[in-house]
Design an enzyme around this catalytic site. Structure first.
Site, short mmCIF file in Angstrom:
data_model
loop_
_atom_site.label_atom_id
_atom_site.label_comp_id
_atom_site.label_asym_id
_atom_site.label_seq_id
_atom_site.Cartn_x
_atom_site.Cartn_y
_atom_site.Cartn_z
N SER A 91 0.83 -1.21 0.00
CA SER A 91 0.00 0.00 0.00
C SER A 91 0.86 1.25 0.00
O SER A 91 1.98 1.26 0.54
CB SER A 91 -0.87 -0.03 1.26
OG SER A 91 -1.41 1.24 1.51
N TYR A 132 -1.53 -1.03 10.82
CA TYR A 132 -1.85 -1.57 9.49
C TYR A 132 -0.69 -1.32 8.53
O TYR A 132 -0.19 -2.23 7.86
CB TYR A 132 -3.14 -0.94 8.94
CG TYR A 132 -3.34 -1.21 7.47
CD1 TYR A 132 -3.63 -2.49 7.01
CD2 TYR A 132 -3.21 -0.18 6.51
CE1 TYR A 132 -3.79 -2.74 5.64
CE2 TYR A 132 -3.36 -0.42 5.16
CZ TYR A 132 -3.65 -1.70 4.73
OH TYR A 132 -3.79 -1.95 3.39
N LYS A 166 2.16 -3.93 6.61
CA LYS A 166 2.54 -3.99 5.18
C LYS A 166 4.05 -3.87 5.02
O LYS A 166 4.66 -4.61 4.25
CB LYS A 166 1.83 -2.87 4.40
CG LYS A 166 0.33 -3.03 4.29
CD LYS A 166 -0.02 -4.22 3.41
CE LYS A 166 -1.50 -4.52 3.39
NZ LYS A 166 -1.82 -5.83 2.81
P1 NAD Z 1 -11.02 -6.87 1.36
O1 NAD Z 1 -11.18 -6.85 2.84
O2 NAD Z 1 -12.21 -6.62 0.52
O3 NAD Z 1 -10.36 -8.26 0.89
C1 NAD Z 1 -9.49 -8.99 1.71
C2 NAD Z 1 -9.97 -10.42 1.71
O4 NAD Z 1 -9.09 -11.20 2.51
C3 NAD Z 1 -11.37 -10.59 2.31
O5 NAD Z 1 -12.14 -11.35 1.42
C4 NAD Z 1 -11.13 -11.34 3.63
O6 NAD Z 1 -12.22 -12.17 3.95
C5 NAD Z 1 -9.85 -12.10 3.30
N1 NAD Z 1 -9.02 -12.43 4.48
C6 NAD Z 1 -8.59 -11.60 5.45
N2 NAD Z 1 -7.83 -12.27 6.35
C7 NAD Z 1 -7.75 -13.56 5.91
C8 NAD Z 1 -7.12 -14.71 6.40
N3 NAD Z 1 -6.43 -14.71 7.55
N4 NAD Z 1 -7.23 -15.85 5.69
C9 NAD Z 1 -7.95 -15.90 4.54
N5 NAD Z 1 -8.60 -14.82 4.04
C10 NAD Z 1 -8.49 -13.66 4.71
O7 NAD Z 1 -9.85 -5.84 1.01
P2 NAD Z 1 -9.38 -5.28 -0.40
O8 NAD Z 1 -9.72 -3.84 -0.45
O9 NAD Z 1 -9.81 -6.18 -1.49
O10 NAD Z 1 -7.81 -5.36 -0.19
C11 NAD Z 1 -7.04 -6.47 -0.62
C12 NAD Z 1 -5.62 -6.28 -0.17
O11 NAD Z 1 -5.12 -5.04 -0.68
C13 NAD Z 1 -5.44 -6.20 1.34
O12 NAD Z 1 -4.26 -6.87 1.70
C14 NAD Z 1 -5.32 -4.72 1.61
O13 NAD Z 1 -4.57 -4.45 2.78
C15 NAD Z 1 -4.59 -4.25 0.36
N6 NAD Z 1 -4.82 -2.85 0.06
C16 NAD Z 1 -6.10 -2.38 -0.05
C17 NAD Z 1 -6.31 -1.04 -0.30
C18 NAD Z 1 -7.72 -0.48 -0.38
O14 NAD Z 1 -7.88 0.73 -0.22
N7 NAD Z 1 -8.74 -1.27 -0.62
C19 NAD Z 1 -5.23 -0.15 -0.48
C20 NAD Z 1 -3.94 -0.68 -0.38
C21 NAD Z 1 -3.75 -2.03 -0.12
#
Ligand code: NAD
Ligand code: UDP
Length: 337
Positions: A124, A148, A152
Site C-alpha cells: 500500500s 496496518y 505492510k
Molecule cells: P477486502 O477486505 O475486501 O479483501 C481482503 C480479503 O481477505 C477478504 O475477502 C477477507 O475475507 C480475506 N481475508 C482476510 N484475512 C484472511 C485470512 N487470515 N485468511 C484468509 N482470508 C483472509 O480488502 P481489499 O480492499 O480487497 O484489499 C485487498 C488487499 O489489498 C489487502 O491486503 C489490503 O490491505 C490491500 N490494500 C487495499 C487497499 C484499499 O484501499 N482497498 C489499499 C492498499 C492495499
C-alpha cells in the site's frame, strides 16, 4: 497456469479473479470470509458464466493451506488476504500483526514446502507515511504511521528476506494507491461493513440516500482547495496491474516493488463534484475537523509500472464515479440483498 488467489472473495480480489479467468488462467480462491460475502463469488460466477473453485480457509492455518497445495499444482499466488481498517489496527494491533504478518509468513512457508515460489503481494501507498514531496517514487523513504501500515512494511521486509535466502523466489510488491469504482457490469463492487471509513463508499452511500451527509475531514490543508488530495485508481485498472505482473514474473531476478496509481491527485471536493455529475444526485457535505493521522497529499509517480510491467491506468475519474455509482445504485445494500 494455476493461480491461488488469497482474499479472492474481497473487493480487489474479486475483480482480479474475473480478469484472470477471462485471460485464461485457472484460478483457486482461498478466503476465510472474515470480510467478504459468498455472494461476491456467485456474482463473479455470473460475470464469467462458469463456476469458480473456492476453498474456505485461513492463511494462518498451515493445514488449510497444505490441503490446497496437496490437491492442486499451484504455479503462483496473488496474496490479497489481509485486514485493512487503519482505525481498527490502532485499537487491535496484535490482531493485525497476527493476521497480516504471521498469515503471510505461514503462507510463504507452505508455498516453499510445495516448491511454489512466485508471489504477488498487496502492499500500500501507506508505506510512504507522510512523503516529503509528490509524486511518490518507489525509492522514497518508508515509514508507517499505524499498525496496518507497519504490517505492510513488515511483510515487504519478510519477502525481501525470503528472496535473499533463496533466489528462486519471484516476488512483486504492488503498492496500491486509492482503489475505487467497480466492475462495469455493476455486479461486483466494494461492500464495506458498517459505516465506511473510505471516501468513495461514503460518497456513494450518501448519494444513494443511506447517509445524510459526508463529513469532509479538514479544509485547511495546503492543497488546491484545502481538502485532502489522493491518487484514485479504478479497481479494474488495479486488477489489470496484477495480470501484467503475473505475465512478467518469470523474468524478474530480484524483488520488484511497483506503485500502482493513476498518477493524478484529486481533492475530496473534486471527488464529490465528479460523483454528483456521474450520478445526477446531490452529495451533501459538511466541513469537519481533520482526521487523525491523515496527510495532505498523496499521489504516485506511476512511470516505473509502465516501464517494468507495461501497465498504466486507463480509466479516469468519470469512469471511477460512473462505475462506483452503477454498483451502489444497483446494490444499495451491497451483497446483503
Ligand atoms: P477486502 O477486505 O475486501 O479483501 C481482503 C480479503 O481477505 C477478504 O475477502 C477477507 O475475507 C480475506 N481475508 C482476510 N484475512 C484472511 C485470512 N487470515 N485468511 C484468509 N482470508 C483472509 O480488502 P481489499 O480492499 O480487497 O484489499 C485487498 C488487499 O489489498 C489487502 O491486503 C489490503 O490491505 C490491500 N490494500 C487495499 C487497499 C484499499 O484501499 N482497498 C489499499 C492498499 C492495499
Ligand atoms: N475523507 C473525508 N471524509 C470521509 C472519508 C475520507 O473527507 O468520510 C478524506 C480523507 O481525509 C482523505 C481522503 O478523503 O483526504 C481519502 O480518504 P480515504 O480514507 O478514502 O483514503 P486514505 O486516507 O487512506 O488515503
Amino acid at each position: 497456469m494455476k493461480v491461488l488467489v488469497t482474499g479472492g472473495a474481497g473487493y480487489i480480489g474479486s475483480h482480479t479473479v474475473v480478469l484472470l479467468i477471462e485471460a485464461g488462467y485457472e484460478v483457486l480462491v482461498f478466503d476465510n470470509f472474515c470480510n467478504a460475502s459468498r455472494e461476491s463469488i456467485r456474482r463473479v460466477e455470473k460475470i464469467i458464466n462458469k463456476p469458480i473453485e473456492v476453498v474456505e480457509g485461513d492463511i494462518r492455518n498451515r493445514e488449510d493451506l497444505r490441503a490446497v497445495f496437496e490437491k492442486h499444482k499451484i504455479d503462483a499466488v496473488i496474496h490479497f488476504a489481509g485486514l485493512k481498517a487503519v482505525g481498527e489496527s490502532v485499537e487491535l494491533p496484535l490482531k493485525y500483526y497476527d493476521n497480516n504478518v504471521n498469515g503471510s509468513a505461514v503462507l510463504c512457508e507452505v508455498m516453499a514446502e510445495y516448491n511454489c515460489k512466485s508471489i504477488i503481494f498487496s502492499s500500500s501507498a501507506t508505506v510512504y507515511g507522510d512523503p516529503h514531496t509528490t509524486p511518490i517514487l518507489e525509492n522514497f523513504p518508508l515509514f508507517a504511521t499505524n499498525p496496518y501500515g507497519r504490517s505492510k512494511l513488515m511483510v515487504e521486509e519478510i519477502l525481501r528476506d525470503v528472496y535473499v535466502s533463496d533466489n528462486e523466489w519471484k516476488i512483486v510488491l504492488l503498492r496500491y494507491f486509492n482503489p475505487v469504482g467497480a466492475h462495469a457490469s455493476g455486479t461486483i463492487g466494494e461492500d464495506p461493513n458498517g459505516i465506511p471509513n473510505n471516501l468513495m463508499p461514503f460518497i456513494a452511500q450518501t448519494a444513494v440516500g443511506k447517509r445524510e451527509y459526508l463529513s469532509v475531514f479538514g479544509d485547511d490543508y495546503d492543497t488546491k482547495d484545502g481538502t485532502g488530495v489522493r491518487d484514485y485508481i479504478h479497481v479494474v485498472d488495479l486488477a489489470k496491474g496484477h495480470l501484467n505482473a503475473l505475465e512478467r514474473l518469470e523474468n524478474f531476478s530480484e524483488v520488484m516493488t511497483v506503485n500502482l496509481g493513476a498518477g493524478k491527485g484529486y481533492s475530496v471536493l473534486e471527488m464529490v463534484t465528479a460523483f454528483e455529475k456521474a450520478s445526477g444526485k446531490k452529495v451533501p457535505y459538511k466541513i469537519a475537523s481533520r482526521r487523525a493521522g491523515d496527510i495532505a497529499t498523496c499521489f504516485a509517480d506511476p512511470s516505473y509500472a509502465k516501464e517494468l510491467l507495461g501497465w498504466e491506468a486507463t480509466l479516469g475519474i468519470d469512469e471511477m464515479c460512473r462505475d462506483g455509482w452503477h454498483w451502489q445504485s444497483q446494490n444499495p445494500s451491497g451483497y446483503n440483498i
